[in-house]
Design an enzyme around this catalytic site. Structure first.
Site, PDB file in Angstrom:
ATOM      1  N   LYS A 180     -14.372  20.050  10.843  1.00 28.40           N
ATOM      2  CA  LYS A 180     -12.975  20.105  10.406  1.00 28.40           C
ATOM      3  C   LYS A 180     -12.096  19.889  11.621  1.00 28.40           C
ATOM      4  CE  LYS A 180     -11.735  22.869   6.949  1.00 28.40           C
ATOM      5  NZ  LYS A 180     -11.518  24.139   6.240  1.00 28.40           N
ATOM      6  N   ASP A 188      -6.924  32.140  -0.964  1.00 33.03           N
ATOM      7  CA  ASP A 188      -6.881  30.786  -1.512  1.00 33.03           C
ATOM      8  C   ASP A 188      -8.220  30.430  -2.149  1.00 33.03           C
ATOM      9  OD1 ASP A 188      -5.750  28.437  -2.251  1.00 33.03           O
ATOM     10  OD2 ASP A 188      -5.937  27.471  -0.303  1.00 33.03           O
ATOM     11  N   PHE A 234      -4.158  20.705   6.760  1.00 32.75           N
ATOM     12  CA  PHE A 234      -4.632  21.256   8.026  1.00 32.75           C
ATOM     13  C   PHE A 234      -5.268  20.200   8.912  1.00 32.75           C
ATOM     14  CE2 PHE A 234      -7.709  21.466   4.670  1.00 32.75           C
ATOM     15  CZ  PHE A 234      -8.753  20.763   5.213  1.00 32.75           C
ATOM     16  N   GLY A 235      -5.635  19.057   8.342  1.00 31.35           N
ATOM     17  CA  GLY A 235      -6.349  18.041   9.084  1.00 31.35           C
ATOM     18  C   GLY A 235      -7.403  17.403   8.195  1.00 31.35           C
ATOM     19  N   GLY A 287     -12.852  14.580   3.383  1.00 27.70           N
ATOM     20  CA  GLY A 287     -11.644  14.998   2.703  1.00 27.70           C
ATOM     21  C   GLY A 287     -10.518  15.218   3.690  1.00 27.70           C
ATOM     22  N   GLN A 288      -9.361  15.421   3.150  1.00 22.99           N
ATOM     23  CA  GLN A 288      -8.198  15.605   3.999  1.00 22.99           C
ATOM     24  C   GLN A 288      -7.241  16.586   3.366  1.00 22.99           C
ATOM     25  OE1 GLN A 288      -6.304  12.008   5.192  1.00 22.99           O
ATOM     26  NE2 GLN A 288      -5.135  13.109   6.741  1.00 22.99           N
TER      27      GLN A 288
END
Ligand SMILES: *[C@@H]1O[C@H](CO)[C@@H](O)[C@H](O)[C@H]1NC(C)=O
Ligand SMILES: *[C@@H]1O[C@H](CO)[C@@H](O)[C@H](O)[C@H]1NC(C)=O
Ligand SMILES: *[C@@H]1O[C@H](CO)[C@@H](O)[C@H](O)[C@H]1NC(C)=O
Ligand SMILES: *[C@@H]1O[C@H](CO)[C@@H](O)[C@H](O)[C@H]1NC(C)=O
Ligand SMILES: *[C@@H]1O[C@H](CO)[C@@H](O)[C@H](O)[C@H]1NC(C)=O
Ligand SMILES: *[C@@H]1O[C@H](CO)[C@@H](O)[C@H](O)[C@H]1NC(C)=O
Ligand SMILES: *[C@@H]1O[C@H](CO)[C@@H](O)[C@H](O)[C@H]1NC(C)=O
Ligand SMILES: *[C@@H]1O[C@H](CO)[C@@H](O)[C@H](O)[C@H]1NC(C)=O
Ligand SMILES: *[C@@H]1O[C@H](CO)[C@@H](O)[C@H](O)[C@H]1NC(C)=O
Length: 831
Positions: free
Chosen positions: A540, A637, A523-524, A519-520
């Site tokens: 990550k 979050d 944050f990166g 995934g993306q």
């Protein structure tokens, strides 16, 4: 004899018996001329219990006892749990040896009671749920009784433990699969009479929980036991004839049972029937918290569930392995600061303790505490002593002769006094051997606070120098300055970070190939990888412009590493090299919750049981974040894509604290930009940037409702409110049709009361006013106990309208970041 002939004979026999069998269905006794077939039952006199046959998985049939008139069928005893009969035509009869036997359709015994010498045997099901074999209907002398052969349930009046006269030992063994397969499972609850008797819960051979010894009133590891003594009376008997535990009920209309289950990887449960809501309320359970885990803090470690971390060393001791201890692994325990010197040693008085394990102790029931002390003082291998019985001012002497294991402290009362041998040098300058346990705690915390203040000031200074230092420093420093007496600075440098090198991670992720990408986000990117030891990891890789300094990054990582909970994703380490910053996490087979919950096909993988498990798991993880950190970690979050699922669909919260890492301008007290995800954001946070634990609670509530309905909370207001989840749930809840909202892919196999309870909890969490929302500890309580009082929910917080069209919820923080003036706020119309 050919089998077919045998079974023919049997059928003949059955028909013969049936001929004599009139309406014995409602009787509570079975005589020598009668049989009980698979479609017949015995009913106890006042109709509390039923003896009959029930079906397990496949065509397995079992003879068992359950409560009459209670739905769902609650089985309390099974005769042939490990030897089921085929459902076709088994029956129970009294055998030639004065025993009673359960025969399968071909006439072979599947189970039998032992031989008795009864001439005129009858079987009777008593009002207590005890199935007894007697010489005649009037006899009160039981030749055999089911209470001597418990399965997984202890009923009122039933004893568990040892009868030294008959040699019978009684313990509880869980079902293999709760509610499905009654065969003997992996969990047992068994009394150990050595030393001072205690009861142990085991998973296979491994002890997972210990009751503590009986102190005259209760097990000293179960402080809850003295509540409500009017309705349930707990008893313990320990003499030359036997050692056993039992309980009785004051009011016969109260139904209560103690069961060992395979739930939560082994759990004891006391359940009590609530007639008004027709549910079995979970009155008590164990292990209930981290400190209930057997030997959580190792030898001489003290477990206190209200502290953070839970393990500490008692006075005069230090962690054996400080590094592991700092990473919240207390199992190594503590070692003495000063060696003992027998004649000059003193005793440290600890209050409100669960006494250490008592399997190998010296016991004298008639000694006083003073005699106990002097005996312990004289005997150099004695490490601690205590009273056995706390009633009437205390009596008896228990003396430990080796290391002390599995101690815990009950700050809010319960437990009892313990005196631990300590070198005179460690007892303190005051030298008073009756110093209170709290004093130690206080002095340690004073040291910690002073050190913490020094450290904070030091950092503040540095902060002024460098302009902007991350807030997580403060957080970390206070977390890192432990009540264990280390200097804060030393502690920070000592704490070794698990470091991976860049090459290892490059190799593990196949050079960060597109194929390995999971995934993306802003944050990166996240990559899947596997280390040489074939351990699967998720890496990550932070984008280079995340604006985070090396020091801040390190500190944040140190904080996260210390957070260890089974419902938080585990950080394995990090990598700082060549301008690269990477975080290495454990890999989660089932990815994130949103990838399953909102997928048309995969969503059916989540039945109600696993959804409820996910809800409870998230609640526990969040409780840990909120409560187990002295400075309260607020996730900020929480959303479906940040909940990862392992191979067994256990939830783990990820990305905790991330919001603080990225963009330090967002973490200042005067937050000018709101970080989070619309749909999950509480009104006060979205509007004023005020965040508190209650904003996390709001997000949790949204998650709960999403998990139940399988629908995303879009988070902005539509005129027809069809698409607004919170509005919809609120409306249907008030109309009494909330169950219609349940995700159809769950099917029908769910307990309505449980679903309604979850919706109720969800609605309480999303209430508009932060102060109305419950804390996570009450949420956990409400989820786990049917008896918890739940207030009526007030209307939910408003939803947000975003001016630009919705982009789908990718996991980017930056995508989800917008300033308050871009958000318009609309009050939700409840109806
Ligand atoms: C059954 O109920 C009756 C009336 O309430 C009571 O007198 C009797 O003792 C009860 N029998 C048993 C075995 O509990
Ligand atoms: C035994 O159980 C199976 C499966 O539930 C069922 O198909 C069969 O009809 C049952 N037989 C009898 C005699 O009840
Ligand atoms: C009970 O089962 C027997 C055979 O096992 C059968 O003959 C009888 O009809 C059944 N009775 C009822 C009421 O189903
Ligand atoms: C009855 O039990 C015997 C011995 O356990 C077994 O061999 C036989 O297959 C069983 N019959 C049926 C119909 O289950
Ligand atoms: C029969 O007696 C033996 C030995 O005393 C015991 O192990 C067994 O559990 C007993 N079985 C039943 C069903 O009573
Ligand atoms: C208990 O032992 C059995 C047999 O060794 C094993 O199959 C099972 O997985 C174990 N159960 C647990 C919970 O470890
Ligand atoms: C027993 O409990 C029932 C129901 O809670 C109650 O109505 C009854 O008065 C109680 N009896 C006694 C003797 O307390
Ligand atoms: C227990 O202590 C009492 C009083 O000191 C003593 O008289 C008695 O012999 C002791 N009993 C045992 C078994 O040591
Ligand atoms: C200490 O007490 C234990 C238990 O009574 C005894 O076995 C041991 O020999 C004693 N040790 C000494 C040195 O007296």
């Amino acid at each position: 004899m050919p089998t077919s002939f045998t079974s023919f004979l049997n059928h003949l026999l059955i028909s013969f018996f049936l001929f004599f069998l009139t309406s014995s269905n409602s009787s509570d006794t079975l005589t020598g001329t009668q049989i009980l077939t698979t479609n017949q039952t015995l009913l106890s006199q006042n109709q509390t219990f039923v003896l009959g046959f029930f079906g397990g998985s496949n065509t397995n049939y079992y003879l068992g006892i359950w409560y009459n008139n209670i739905n769902p069928q609650t089985i309390v005893w099974v005769a042939n749990r490990d030897n089921p009969i085929d459902n076709s035509t088994g029956y129970l009869k009294i055998g030639d040896n004065g025993n009673f036997v359960l025969l399968n359709s071909s006439g072979n015994p599947a189970w039998s009671s032992n031989q008795t010498n009864a001439k005129n045997p009858v079987i009777q099901l008593l009002e207590t749920g005890n199935l007894v074999l007697k010489d005649s209907e009037q006899s009160i002398n039981y030749l055999w009784q089911s209470f001597d052969y418990p399965t997984d349930t202890l009923l009122p009046g039933m004893q568990m433990g040892w009868n030294f006269d008959t040699g019978i030992e009684k313990h509880l063994t869980s079902w293999k699969v709760t509610g499905e397969d009654p065969s003997s499972g992996d969990y047992t609850f068994k009394l150990d009479y050595r030393g001072l008797p205690e009861i142990f819960l085991r998973r296979n051979q491994t002890i997972i929980y210990r009751s503590g010894s009986w102190n005259g009133e209760r097990f000293n590891g179960v402080p809850e036991m003295d509540t409500d003594t009017d309705s349930i009376v707990f008893s313990f008997s320990d003499d030359a004839h036997g050692v056993f535990y039992y309980f009785s009920i004051g009011n016969a209309s109260l139904l209560s049972r103690l069961t060992v289950t395979s739930d939560s990887d082994g759990e004891l449960q006391r359940r009590t029937w609530i007639a008004s809501s027709e549910t079995w309320n979970k009155f008590w359970y164990a292990p209930a918290d981290q400190c209930d885990h057997y030997r959580e803090c190792g030898p001489y470690g003290l477990c206190d569930n209200n502290a953070s971390p839970v393990c500490r060393c008692m006075k005069g001791f230090s962690p054996k392995n400080p590094q592991a201890w700092n990473l919240r692994d207390g199992s190594g325990g503590c070692v003495r600061n000063t060696d003992l010197d027998c004649p000059t040693d003193k005793f440290l008085h600890l209050e409100s303790m669960k006494l250490p394990e008592t399997t190998t102790v010296f016991v004298n029931k008639s000694m006083t505490l003073t005699e106990c002390e002097s005996l312990c003082h004289r005997n150099c291998s004695c490490t601690a002593y205590a009273n056995i019985d706390i009633t009437n001012g205390g009596s008896g002497c228990v003396m430990w002769l080796g290391q002390l294991f599995d101690l815990r402290n009950y700050p809010s009362g319960g437990g009892q006094d313990l005196y631990v041998r300590l070198s005179a040098a460690d007892i303190g300058s005051a030298g008073s051997k009756h110093r209170k346990a709290e004093a130690i705690g206080i002095s340690l915390s004073v040291v910690a606070i002073v050190l913490g203040l020094v450290a904070i000031c030091y950092l503040r200074k540095k902060k002024q120098h460098r302009g902007s230092i991350h807030r997580s420093h403060d957080l970390l420093m206070n977390e890192g300055v432990p009540s264990r007496g280390h200097s804060g600075d030393r502690n920070m440098d000592d704490l070794e970070l698990p470091m991976f090198d860049f090459d290892t991670l490059t190799m593990a992720t196949n050079n960060f190939s597109q194929d390995n990408k999971l995934g993306q986000g802003g944050f990166g990117s996240v990559y899947r990888g596997s280390l040489i030891e074939s351990q699967e990891i998720a890496v990550k890789r932070l984008s280079k412009d995340s604006g985070q300094g090396i020091e801040e990054f390190k500190n944040e990582v140190k904080l996260i590493v210390k957070l260890q909970h089974r419902n938080l994703v585990r950080l394995l380490g990090c990598c700082i090299e060549k301008d690269e910053k990477m975080l290495v996490y454990e890999y989660m087979e089932n990815r994130s919750l949103d990838s399953i919950l909102f997928d048309k096909v995969k969503r059916s993988l989540l039945d109600w049981k696993s959804r409820f498990n996910i809800i409870c798991g998230i609640a526990r993880g969040l409780l840990y974040l909120h409560q187990d950190s002295r400075f309260r970690i607020i996730h900020r979050d929480l959303k479906a894509s940040n909940i990862l699922l392992d191979s067994e669909m256990n939830p783990k919260i990820s990305d905790f604290g991330m919001a603080r890492i990225f963009g330090s301008n967002q973490t200042e007290a005067n937050t000018i930009r709101v970080v989070g995800t619309y749909g999950y954001m509480s009104p006060e946070y979205a509007m004023d940037g005020n965040f508190s634990v209650k904003s996390d609670v709001f997000s949790f509530g949204v998650l709960v409702l999403e998990i139940i309905t399988g629908k995303k909370n879009r988070g902005f207001y539509y005129a027809n409110d069809e698409l607004n989840l919170l509005g919809n749930v609120w409306r249907q809840w008030n109309e009494g049709t909330a169950l219609e909202l349940v995700d159809q892919s769950i099917g029908n196999s769910y307990a309505e009361s449980e679903v309604l309870r979850c919706i109720h909890v969800g609605l309480l969490c999303v209430q508009e006013r932060a102060e109305d929302r419950p804390t996570m500890s009450s949420v956990v309580l409400m989820l786990s106990s049917e008896a918890a009082l739940m207030p009526r929910p007030k209307n939910p917080g408003f939803s947000l309208r975003k001016n630009h069209p919705e982009t789908d919820s990718s996991s980017s923080n930056q995508d989800k970041t917008w300033s308050v003036n871009q958000v318009t706020v609309t009050m939700l119309n409840a109806r």
